[in-house]
Design an enzyme around this catalytic site. Structure first.
Site, PDB file in Angstrom:
ATOM      1  N   ASP A 116      -4.041  -1.789 -12.027  1.00 31.60           N
ATOM      2  CA  ASP A 116      -2.569  -0.357 -11.299  1.00 31.60           C
ATOM      3  C   ASP A 116      -1.576  -1.763 -10.615  1.00 31.60           C
ATOM      4  O   ASP A 116      -1.275  -1.444  -9.463  1.00 31.60           O
ATOM      5  CB  ASP A 116      -4.042   0.521  -9.758  1.00 31.60           C
ATOM      6  N   LYS A 172       1.861  -0.863 -14.827  1.00 29.43           N
ATOM      7  CA  LYS A 172       1.980  -1.325 -16.112  1.00 29.43           C
ATOM      8  C   LYS A 172       2.433  -0.188 -17.036  1.00 29.43           C
ATOM      9  O   LYS A 172       3.733  -0.183 -17.332  1.00 29.43           O
ATOM     10  CB  LYS A 172       0.825  -1.272 -17.159  1.00 29.43           C
ATOM     11  N   GLY A 196      -5.726   4.178 -15.620  1.00 34.16           N
ATOM     12  CA  GLY A 196      -4.821   4.935 -15.552  1.00 34.16           C
ATOM     13  C   GLY A 196      -3.107   4.891 -14.725  1.00 34.16           C
ATOM     14  O   GLY A 196      -3.076   3.805 -14.182  1.00 34.16           O
ATOM     15  N   HIS A 197      -2.663   4.490 -16.416  1.00 31.67           N
ATOM     16  CA  HIS A 197      -1.205   4.379 -16.156  1.00 31.67           C
ATOM     17  C   HIS A 197      -0.090   5.738 -16.219  1.00 31.67           C
ATOM     18  O   HIS A 197      -0.179   6.382 -15.765  1.00 31.67           O
ATOM     19  CB  HIS A 197      -0.997   4.202 -17.243  1.00 31.67           C
ATOM     20  N   GLN A 228      -5.677  -2.317 -17.311  1.00 34.57           N
ATOM     21  CA  GLN A 228      -6.482  -2.585 -16.921  1.00 34.57           C
ATOM     22  C   GLN A 228      -6.210  -4.068 -15.970  1.00 34.57           C
ATOM     23  O   GLN A 228      -4.786  -4.674 -16.012  1.00 34.57           O
ATOM     24  CB  GLN A 228      -7.715  -3.722 -16.842  1.00 34.57           C
TER      25      GLN A 228
HETATM   26  P1  GDP Z   1      -1.888   0.827 -13.980  1.00 36.57           P
HETATM   27  O1  GDP Z   1      -2.663   0.544 -13.996  1.00 36.57           O
HETATM   28  O2  GDP Z   1      -0.795  -0.797 -14.101  1.00 36.57           O
HETATM   29  O3  GDP Z   1       0.117   1.250 -14.968  1.00 36.57           O
HETATM   30  O4  GDP Z   1      -0.337   0.981 -12.344  1.00 36.57           O
HETATM   31  P2  GDP Z   1      -1.471   2.545 -11.751  1.00 36.57           P
HETATM   32  O5  GDP Z   1      -0.489   3.903 -12.503  1.00 36.57           O
HETATM   33  O6  GDP Z   1      -2.727   2.899 -12.111  1.00 36.57           O
HETATM   34  O7  GDP Z   1      -1.106   2.420 -10.087  1.00 36.57           O
HETATM   35  C1  GDP Z   1       0.783   1.863 -10.116  1.00 36.57           C
HETATM   36  C2  GDP Z   1       0.987   3.552  -8.215  1.00 36.57           C
HETATM   37  O8  GDP Z   1       2.302   2.596  -8.361  1.00 36.57           O
HETATM   38  C3  GDP Z   1       1.818   4.765  -9.705  1.00 36.57           C
HETATM   39  O9  GDP Z   1       1.050   6.008  -8.828  1.00 36.57           O
HETATM   40  C4  GDP Z   1       2.636   4.268  -9.984  1.00 36.57           C
HETATM   41  O10 GDP Z   1       3.721   5.883 -10.356  1.00 36.57           O
HETATM   42  C5  GDP Z   1       3.247   3.269  -8.860  1.00 36.57           C
HETATM   43  N1  GDP Z   1       4.459   2.634  -8.825  1.00 36.57           N
HETATM   44  C6  GDP Z   1       4.754   2.231 -10.101  1.00 36.57           C
HETATM   45  N2  GDP Z   1       5.865   1.243  -9.028  1.00 36.57           N
HETATM   46  C7  GDP Z   1       6.015   1.299  -8.269  1.00 36.57           C
HETATM   47  C8  GDP Z   1       7.189   0.262  -7.666  1.00 36.57           C
HETATM   48  O11 GDP Z   1       7.807   0.042  -7.587  1.00 36.57           O
HETATM   49  N3  GDP Z   1       6.505   1.321  -5.916  1.00 36.57           N
HETATM   50  C9  GDP Z   1       6.133   2.315  -5.715  1.00 36.57           C
HETATM   51  N4  GDP Z   1       6.307   2.807  -4.409  1.00 36.57           N
HETATM   52  N5  GDP Z   1       4.967   3.108  -6.227  1.00 36.57           N
HETATM   53  C10 GDP Z   1       5.364   2.053  -7.911  1.00 36.57           C
HETATM   54  P1  IMO Z   2      -5.297  -0.073 -15.187  1.00 36.31           P
HETATM   55  O1  IMO Z   2      -5.273  -0.091 -16.600  1.00 36.31           O
HETATM   56  C1  IMO Z   2      -8.003  -1.079 -12.193  1.00 36.31           C
HETATM   57  C2  IMO Z   2     -12.207  -1.552 -13.275  1.00 36.31           C
HETATM   58  C3  IMO Z   2     -12.949  -0.910 -12.161  1.00 36.31           C
HETATM   59  C4  IMO Z   2     -14.530  -1.912 -12.211  1.00 36.31           C
HETATM   60  C5  IMO Z   2     -14.733  -2.421 -13.482  1.00 36.31           C
HETATM   61  C6  IMO Z   2     -15.715  -2.179 -14.298  1.00 36.31           C
HETATM   62  O2  IMO Z   2      -5.100   1.532 -14.459  1.00 36.31           O
HETATM   63  O3  IMO Z   2      -4.955  -1.296 -14.574  1.00 36.31           O
HETATM   64  P2  IMO Z   2     -15.390  -0.509 -15.767  1.00 36.31           P
HETATM   65  O4  IMO Z   2     -15.495   1.013 -16.036  1.00 36.31           O
HETATM   66  O5  IMO Z   2     -13.504  -0.371 -17.090  1.00 36.31           O
HETATM   67  O6  IMO Z   2     -16.501  -0.541 -16.471  1.00 36.31           O
HETATM   68  O7  IMO Z   2     -15.188  -0.790 -14.712  1.00 36.31           O
HETATM   69  O8  IMO Z   2     -13.336  -2.621 -13.764  1.00 36.31           O
HETATM   70  N1  IMO Z   2     -11.206  -0.953 -13.796  1.00 36.31           N
HETATM   71  C7  IMO Z   2      -9.768  -0.695 -13.403  1.00 36.31           C
HETATM   72  N2  IMO Z   2      -9.599  -1.570 -11.488  1.00 36.31           N
HETATM   73  N3  IMO Z   2      -7.758  -0.685 -12.902  1.00 36.31           N
HETATM   74  C8  IMO Z   2      -7.604  -0.174 -14.185  1.00 36.31           C
HETATM   75  O9  IMO Z   2      -7.276  -0.523 -15.235  1.00 36.31           O
HETATM   76  C9  IMO Z   2      -9.162  -0.206 -14.273  1.00 36.31           C
HETATM   77  N4  IMO Z   2     -10.023   0.126 -15.405  1.00 36.31           N
HETATM   78  C10 IMO Z   2     -11.187  -0.601 -15.334  1.00 36.31           C
HETATM   79  O10 IMO Z   2     -12.949   0.421 -11.016  1.00 36.31           O
HETATM   80  O11 IMO Z   2     -14.642  -2.707 -10.893  1.00 36.31           O
HETATM   81 MG    MG Z   3      -4.240   1.860 -12.503  1.00 40.40          MG
END
Ligand code: GDP
Ligand code: IMO
Ligand code: MG
Length: 417
Positions: free
Chosen positions: A13, A16, A40-41, A223
């Site tokens: 998170d 990415k 979750g991207h 991840q």
């Molecule tokens: P990922 O799993 O690495 O793709 O990240 P996620 O999408 O799960 O979580 C990142 C969150 O931060 C999402 O809600 C994005 O829309 C948000 N986001 C990404 N970059 C920025 C940033 O520079 N500033 C803010 N405020 N939000 C961001």
């Molecule tokens: P992105 O790509 C954050 C965490 C779960 C748990 C552990 C194992 O959005 O960054 P699993 O379901 O993979 O067997 O769970 O890994 N986890 C993540 N945490 N971002 C993710 O993906 C994750 N994918 C798995 O919360 O701690």
């Molecule tokens: Mg994510």
């Protein structure tokens, strides 16, 4: 040498999806190389917001080819839902998506197995995403998995799936009602897998063609490095490999094709699920970061645990991945703090990234904060002094240049230096 690998340097998170979508503006293809729908991207572009789970984030751009590598795992029912959602938003998927026939499929019974195994672990619950990821990789490495390419012979595929269904019913000693429900779900799984089959193909071969034409390819990790089963906070990790080396093995190309490895680093730390988190702030500071950063899971909606940036773990992750650059994300979230902390070492020099990570006691460097809201800022020179100093501190501590800074969730909210 046209491959850029994008990886998360923390516990996932890091933003990415946002950065892969941004970089995809100058790429021909985005290839997802690990994990499954546990990811979750988030991509925000043109006034819309997408939460991608297994589909590569580049798919949001209509001219980008999307590939899914062999080491990924796939629930055919959820990927069809994902494809439907994105097509309903007016983005055609069609022939732009190619999935390796070698991906292992998540049988509906695997989620039941995961529920059971979560309550019987020596170290307590991991707090997984509940997407059946663990059992899918377990079956794969037990050499008893179901692969997408197995759909080529529908009768054999149905037989293989039924074998697994009955095996799980026995293993979990399911009641007649639950057995019936699983058999029904299995029917849906078989139908979905047969539907997904149209996207199956040879990803390595497709990549070879792209690379020969000197087109840029973004390899999208999922991840984060600290969730890697070898190098992360084992046993509180995921099962798919999260570090840059996995891009080659999953997508079927050699390391000689890579010229950039970009580590995505959040300006603070978050973690969702159980496990050690040395810089966690389970207090008002953590709460403030959670609210400002809207830190709730993209896949499960769980509140993310929040804390200060861990510079030692970030440097460790940058080393594992061979990062050529870092993109520092969510810097805007730290606006308004009087002071900020970054972990620069651990008491007694005790550094142990695996099982004993929980024993590491962070030592912090304190930096002055900045007042102005920098959300959406796109120029380096307009950043307040405190924000620029924070970026310099990250470079000094992690020892990798920060070439880009993300200041908001939108596609163009990026400062290039
Ligand atoms: P990922 O799993 O690495 O793709 O990240 P996620 O999408 O799960 O979580 C990142 C969150 O931060 C999402 O809600 C994005 O829309 C948000 N986001 C990404 N970059 C920025 C940033 O520079 N500033 C803010 N405020 N939000 C961001
Ligand atoms: P992105 O790509 C954050 C965490 C779960 C748990 C552990 C194992 O959005 O960054 P699993 O379901 O993979 O067997 O769970 O890994 N986890 C993540 N945490 N971002 C993710 O993906 C994750 N994918 C798995 O919360 O701690
Ligand atoms: Mg994510």
């Amino acid at each position: 040498m046209p491959v850029t690998i994008v990886v998360g340097l923390q516990w996932g998170d890091e933003g990415k999806g946002k950065m892969v979508d941004h970089l995809a503006g100058k790429a021909a293809a985005v290839a997802r190389f690990s994990g499954g729908a546990n990811a979750g991207h988030t991509v925000e572009a043109e006034g819309r917001k997408f939460a991608l789970h297994l589909l590569p984030s580049g798919l949001v751009r209509p001219d980008v080819t999307a590939l899914i590598g062999a080491s990924c795992v796939m629930d055919p029912v959820t990927i069809l839902e994902e494809i439907r959602t994105i097509e309903e938003a007016g983005i055609a998927v069609g022939k732009r998506l190619l999935v390796s026939g070698k991906v292992n499929l998540t049988h509906p019974g695997y989620r039941l197995l995961e529920n059971r195994s979560e309550s019987s672990l020596a170290h307590g619950r991991i707090g997984t995403t509940g997407r059946g990821i663990g059992p899918t990789y377990e079956r794969k490495y037990r050499r008893n998995g179901i692969r997408l390419e197995d759909t080529a012979d529908p009768a054999l595929f149905a037989e293989l799936v039924d074998f697994h269904t009955e095996d799980i019913i026995r293993e979990l000693n399911l009641s007649p009602e639950d057995s019936l429900k699983l058999r029904e779900d299995t029917g849906g799984f078989i139908a979905a897998a047969q539907e997904v089959k149209v996207y199956a193909g040879d990803v390595s071969l497709a990549l070879e063609g792209l690379l020969q034409s000197e087109e840029r390819v973004i390899a999208e990790g999922a991840q984060g490095s600290l969730l890697d089963p070898d190098h992360g906070s084992y046993p509180f990790v995921t099962c798919g490999q999260c570090v840059s080396g996995a891009a080659c093995t999953s997508l079927g190309f050699g390391p000689t094709s890579v010229d950039q490895v970009t580590g995505i680093l959040k300006a603070y730390s978050t973690r969702v699920g159980a496990g050690p988190f040395p810089t966690e702030q389970d207090n008002a500071t953590g709460e403030r970061i959670r609210t400002a950063g809207n830190e709730f899971g993209t896949t499960t909606g769980r509140p993310r645990r929040c804390g200060w940036l861990d510079g030692v773990l970030a440097a460790y992750a940058a080393r594992l991945n061979g990062c050529t650059s870092i993109t520092l994300t969510l810097l805007d979230v730290l606006s308004g703090f009087d002071e900020l902390k970054i972990c620069t070492s651990y008491e007694g020099g005790h550094f142990s990234p695996g099982r004993f990570m929980g024993d590491m006691v962070p030592v912090y460097e304190t930096l002055p904060g900045w007042r102005d809201d920098i959300r959406g800022e796109r120029s380096w020179s307009s950043l307040p002094r405190g924000a620029r100093d924070y970026v310099h501190a990250v470079e000094r501590i992690v020892r990798v240049p920060v070439t880009a800074i993300s200041t908001g969730p939108g596609r163009e909210d990026v400062i290039w230096r």
